[in-house]
Design an enzyme around this catalytic site. Structure first.
Site, PDB file in Angstrom:
ATOM      1  N   ALA A  32       0.860  -1.177   0.000  1.00  0.00           N
ATOM      2  CA  ALA A  32       0.000   0.000   0.000  1.00  0.00           C
ATOM      3  C   ALA A  32       0.900   1.231   0.000  1.00  0.00           C
ATOM      4  CB  ALA A  32      -0.916   0.010   1.222  1.00  0.00           C
ATOM      5  N   HIS A  37      -1.143   0.737   9.287  1.00  0.00           N
ATOM      6  CA  HIS A  37       0.178   1.237   8.896  1.00  0.00           C
ATOM      7  C   HIS A  37       0.043   2.518   8.075  1.00  0.00           C
ATOM      8  CE1 HIS A  37       4.481   0.454   7.602  1.00  0.00           C
ATOM      9  NE2 HIS A  37       4.092   1.324   6.676  1.00  0.00           N
ATOM     10  N   GLU A  38      -0.843   2.500   7.090  1.00  0.00           N
ATOM     11  CA  GLU A  38      -0.981   3.668   6.211  1.00  0.00           C
ATOM     12  C   GLU A  38      -1.594   4.853   6.954  1.00  0.00           C
ATOM     13  OE1 GLU A  38       0.713   3.288   3.632  1.00  0.00           O
ATOM     14  OE2 GLU A  38       0.835   1.126   3.947  1.00  0.00           O
ATOM     15  N   GLU A  85       9.096   4.603   8.075  1.00  0.00           N
ATOM     16  CA  GLU A  85       8.579   3.234   7.941  1.00  0.00           C
ATOM     17  C   GLU A  85       8.691   2.429   9.222  1.00  0.00           C
ATOM     18  OE1 GLU A  85       6.728   2.580   5.677  1.00  0.00           O
ATOM     19  OE2 GLU A  85       7.250   3.938   4.054  1.00  0.00           O
TER      20      GLU A  85
END
Length: 948
Positions: free
Chosen positions: A335, A370-371, A393
């Site tokens: 993604a 996460h996004e 990240e």
């Protein structure tokens, strides 16, 4: 002598005096003229020669905003090419005096001005723009170079305008096309993936993360499509261009952000949305068929919850009015966190309650989290340069488990991070060819060097060390520091020391936090040097030592370290089940008397709160093994998994005996929990890889059959003879472990069970009797046991599947066949985009290499096809994953020679982002060779003695 002019003596003297005065005057005037000329004409020249040969922008210009209009063609032109046309302008401020404009551009063709230039330059707000002298494209460093007749003025704002055309290729980078079939009709999607350096393929831009700007987007698109971008659409109107009616959609300007976060999509997708009146509009977009089948419902359900969690966690309001999330049939990453328009692989966003497994559901939850974590950490505040990519990240990796745990509190996801991220990071960082989390800026310049950073160290180790930081600070203190960091640097760029500084301010203000050093002093040792320590505790003396852990102790680190590979290590420990608090190891060797004991067992790094491995004196190992054998529940479940993982890796590094590691598996016949079993299975998989071509394999099967059989019986009973599914999330995972390992070790009846399920499906393709959780292992085992008919059926169902998660399971299952000719066919399919999507090529090849019969076929295949793979799959393949996946079984001199030859033969062509992976593969192969030669007989003897 000729006739002459006569001058008297007095007159002559007068003339001489006048002449001398005149000469003096001339000399004085020339000096004055020279000085004046120096001031007004001959200014000190800025050395701009060959600046376009540098991969980094010179920092002379700062973009303010872009106006971009793009028109993608979703049908091929007369030459069979898909193209897009566009024009864009950028307003920029001159920061330093320069007569040169460098703006990134890659694979764009420009419409030249009447003067023959690629661009037009005008002044804004009263500035006068110098004339353009010369323009050209610098292919190597990916610039449009514009030389000016005069220098730009510092502080003045200018407008650079360009018209261009590019290819809407299927290379999964920049502005590209994705294709799929719906009801037999081919559909084309125009979409984007800009990170890290591909915005320049869509439009000319200052394509570095620190060059933040506001983007005004306009998309022109076919009548039957919808356009999306980061901002909310302001309206769509029908216009006529080139004698055809099209739609023109304009979008609200973005927040100030980096180019790599820009996104736009043209498709005929549909969506579901959050209820009217919601504070943030949330929309889930996908293929019409997927949305109508309800595959977007789960994502919509959890997105709002996770978004709320992060607003509270960061103590910062989500800064946008909407959050679009779109599932794309072709997407190279999992993604991408584009601000306001997050793009996903279908498997990372879509969930089908009937077709998808609990693992699929977890993956969707983790990836969305996460996004969304990036919306603040990465988007609102962005790293200044890619050498600090780990900060983006690594943080999103850690935070993704917090957000997902909030959405699904019964799944124990914060615990599962140990298996899914930390163990993965340990494996990568134990190699001498690893790298630090943070690199020097000058070591990360080219697009290939930047792409190489998107690896396990950046993501998983980054997440692991930030988790450790949060553990020793406490989560509330950590969160307060993050909030202060985001508030101070909102819409700006930072380096990692900025985060340390804000965290230190919070620590200094909290009297309950006691650290042995500053956060900078503690954490720099974890991010500026590669690797991690193994901490050895001697319970006989209380001494504690640390050493750099290397999987192959005979290798030397590829990099020197200013800290001499020593760390400040937080040791959370317990004694015989009682928590004893935290002790800091600040030196190579120290003594902590409370750890001294003659009878009680000591366990350090409880719940893997720190990023290090632990070794003990032989007596304490015996006490821990005894406790596991008598009542393993006295040791926390995460720590049981860690004891197994530490022991096997310490044995591979020759720190302890392999027999000690094998002894940690004896208690498994009584273990029902997932985490210890998963740790054991992953480590024993190494034994399978090393021995599945030798006589040790049979003995290994026999020993493990005795351990897994009780687990198989347990799940057979709790599922009423496989007709039900366990209620616990982790129990569902462990049921799969039981059947998978049971099939591998030939537990009676399991092979027939999986073949029968698959045969039922073949007989009635419209009704699949296999539960989604079990599909991966059933497909693999049934196709492995079958022949061409099973493989052809699996291939047909793969091609016909409209569910991406189901297709992925079949894609793996097809790699399990034992027929070499079918595996070779499958390898050929992997590089045919009509057969296997480009995004999946790596997975197919690596899956085949995981098959003992397919491994040499896959290795021969990538060697033969390397130039083609490098050139045609550069933007869509993970070269590191490919190289490491295909070579993971290498353990012979012959295989090492082949690998070294492969490196030598392809030096000129290069390895893309896999240059470091090739060196790691060579290092790993050498370590495997030594380990096999030293352990083969020992393992064989132990297995024989300990098998029932």
């Amino acid at each position: 002598m000729g006739k002459g002019l006569y001058i008297s003596k007095s007159v002559g003297i007068t003339l001489i005096v006048l002449a001398v005065a005149a000469v003096a005057t001339i000399i004085a005037l020339s000096v004055v003229f020279h000085n004046e000329k120096s001031r007004t004409v001959e200014k000190p020249q800025i050395n701009e020669t060959d600046q376009w040969k540098s991969y980094r922008l010179p920092g002379t210009l700062s973009p303010q905003y872009y106006n971009i209009t793009l028109w993608p063609r979703l049908v091929p032109d007369a030459n069979g090419m898909y193209i897009f046309t566009g024009h864009s302008g950028v307003a920029f401020t001159c920061v330093k005096e320069t007569g040169l404009i460098l703006i990134h551009s890659n694979k764009l063709n420009y419409t030249l001005t009447p003067e023959g230039h690629h661009a037009k330059l005008t002044g804004l707000e009263g500035a006068e723009a110098p004339a353009i002298k010369k323009t050209w494209l610098e292919v190597e460093t990916q610039y449009l170079v514009i030389q000016l007749s005069e220098t730009l003025q510092v502080g003045k704002i200018y407008w650079l305008y360009m018209e261009f055309q590019g290819e809407l290729a299927n290379d999964l980078g920049g502005f590209y096309r994705s294709e799929y079939f719906e009801n037999g009709v081919k559909k084309v999607v125009a979409t984007t993936q800009m990170q890290p350096t591909d915005a320049r393929k869509a439009f000319p831009c200052f394509d570095e993360p620190a060059m933040k700007a506001v983007f005004h987007m306009t998309l022109i698109h076919p009548l039957d499509t919808v356009a999306l971008s980061n901002g909310m659409d302001k309206g769509t109107e029908t216009i006529t261009l080139n004698n055809q009616q099209v739609l023109q959609t304009k979008f609200d300007p973005t927040e100030k952000m980096s180019t790599y976060l820009l996104a736009f999509v043209v498709s005929d997708f549909t969506f579901i949305r959050s209820p009217a009146g919601a504070e943030v509009l949330i929309r889930i977009w996908a293929r019409r068929e997927a949305i109508e089948a309800g595959q977007g419902d789960y994502a919509l359900t959890i997105t709002g919850n996770i978004l709320d969690f992060f607003q509270n966690y960061y103590n910062s309001k989500y800064p946008l009015s909407k959050s679009d999330q779109i599932a794309l049939p072709d997407f190279s990453a999992g993604a991408m966190e584009n601000w306001g328009l997050i793009t996903y692989r279908e498997t990372a966003l879509l969930y089908d309650p009937i077709m998808s497994s609990n693992g699929d559901k977890e993956w969707v939850t983790i990836v969305i989290s996460h996004e969304l974590a990036h919306m603040w950490f990465g988007n609102l505040v962005t790293m200044k340069w890619w050498n600090d990519l780990w900060l983006n990240e690594g943080f999103a990796t850690y935070a993704s488990y917090l957000g997902a745990d909030y959405a699904q509190p019964s799944w124990n996801l914060k615990d599962l991070m140990v298996l899914k991220e930390i163990h993965k990071a340990f494996a990568a960082d134990a190699l001498a060819t690893s790298h630090p989390l943070s690199s020097l800026e000058e070591d990360v310049k080219t697009p290939a060097q930047i792409s190489a950073l998107f690896d396990t160290i950046t993501y998983s180790k980054g997440g692991a060390v930030l988790r450790m930081l949060s553990e020793f600070l406490s989560e509330p203190v950590f969160a307060r520091g993050l909030s202060a960091y985001l508030k101070q640097f909102a819409y700006g760029n930072t380096v990692y020391t900025d985060l340390w500084g804000k965290l230190q301010e919070v620590v200094d203000a909290d009297p309950e936090v006691n650290l042995p050093a500053t956060i900078t002093e503690i954490m720099n040792r974890w991010i500026l040097q590669m690797g991690f320590p193994v901490v050895t505790i001697d319970t006989q003396t209380g001494s504690i030592t640390q050493n750099h852990f290397l999987l192959d102790a005979d290798t030397k680190p590829s990099r020197s370290s200013a800290y001499n590979y020593e760390w400040f290590v937080p040791i959370k420990w317990m004694k015989s089940g009682t928590a004893m608090g935290q002790h800091w190891l600040l030196e190579k060797t120290a003594t902590h008397d409370p750890m001294k004991t003659n009878s009680e067992w000591v366990l350090a790094n409880v719940n893997v709160s720190g990023f290090y491995r632990v070794n003990y004196d032989p007596q304490n190992w015996e006490r821990l093994l005894s406790q596991l054998s008598t009542d393993h529940s006295d040791i926390p479940v995460i720590s049981r998994a860690q004891i197994v993982d530490d022991a096997f890796n310490l044995a591979r590094a020759k720190i302890i005996s392999t027999t000690v590691a094998l002894n940690t598996t004896k208690f498994l016949s009584e273990e029902k929990e997932y985490m210890p079993w998963e740790a054991a299975v992953k480590n024993l998989n190494y034994f399978f890889l090393m021995f599945d071509r030798s006589e040790v394999y049979g003995a290994l099967q026999k020993y493990l059959r005795g351990k897994v059989q009780p687990l198989v019986e347990y799940f057979r009973n709790v599922t009423s003879d496989w007709t039900e599914i366990p209620s616990s999330h982790t129990d569902q995972y462990n049921q799969v472990n039981a059947i998978t390992l049971g099939c591998t070790t030939e537990v009676e009846g399991l092979a027939d069970l999986t073949k029968a399920w698959f045969r039922q499906w073949m007989e009635n393709p419209d009704k699949n009797p296999i539960h989604s959780n079990m599909k991966t292992t059933v497909y693999c085992n049934a196709i492995a046991a079958g022949g061409a008919a099973e493989w052809e059926f699996g291939w047909k169902m793969y091609k016909n599947s409209s569910n991406a998660a189901e297709a992925d399971k079949l894609m793996y299952g097809l790699s399990c066949t034992k027929k070499p000719w079918l595996l070779n066919r499958y390898l050929d399919y992997s590089l045919d985009p009509d057969m296997i999507r480009k995004q999946d090529a790596t997975y197919v090849i690596v899956y085949i290499a995981g098959n003992v019969i397919g491994q040499p076929l896959a290795w021969d295949f990538i060697r033969a096809k390397w130039n083609y793979i490098l050139n045609d799959y550069g933007g869509s393949l993970s070269f590191s994953r490919l190289i490491l996946g295909v070579t993971k079984r290498f353990s012979t001199e012959f295989e090492l020679e082949q690998l070294q030859q492969f490196k030598e033969e392809n030096v000129a062509a290069g390895f893309g982002s896999a240059a470091q992976a090739v060196d790691q593969a060579i290092e790993t192969t050498k370590a495997n060779m030594k380990w096999v030669s030293e352990n083969k007989q020992l393992v064989m003897q132990w297995l024989t003695e300990n098998s029932a």
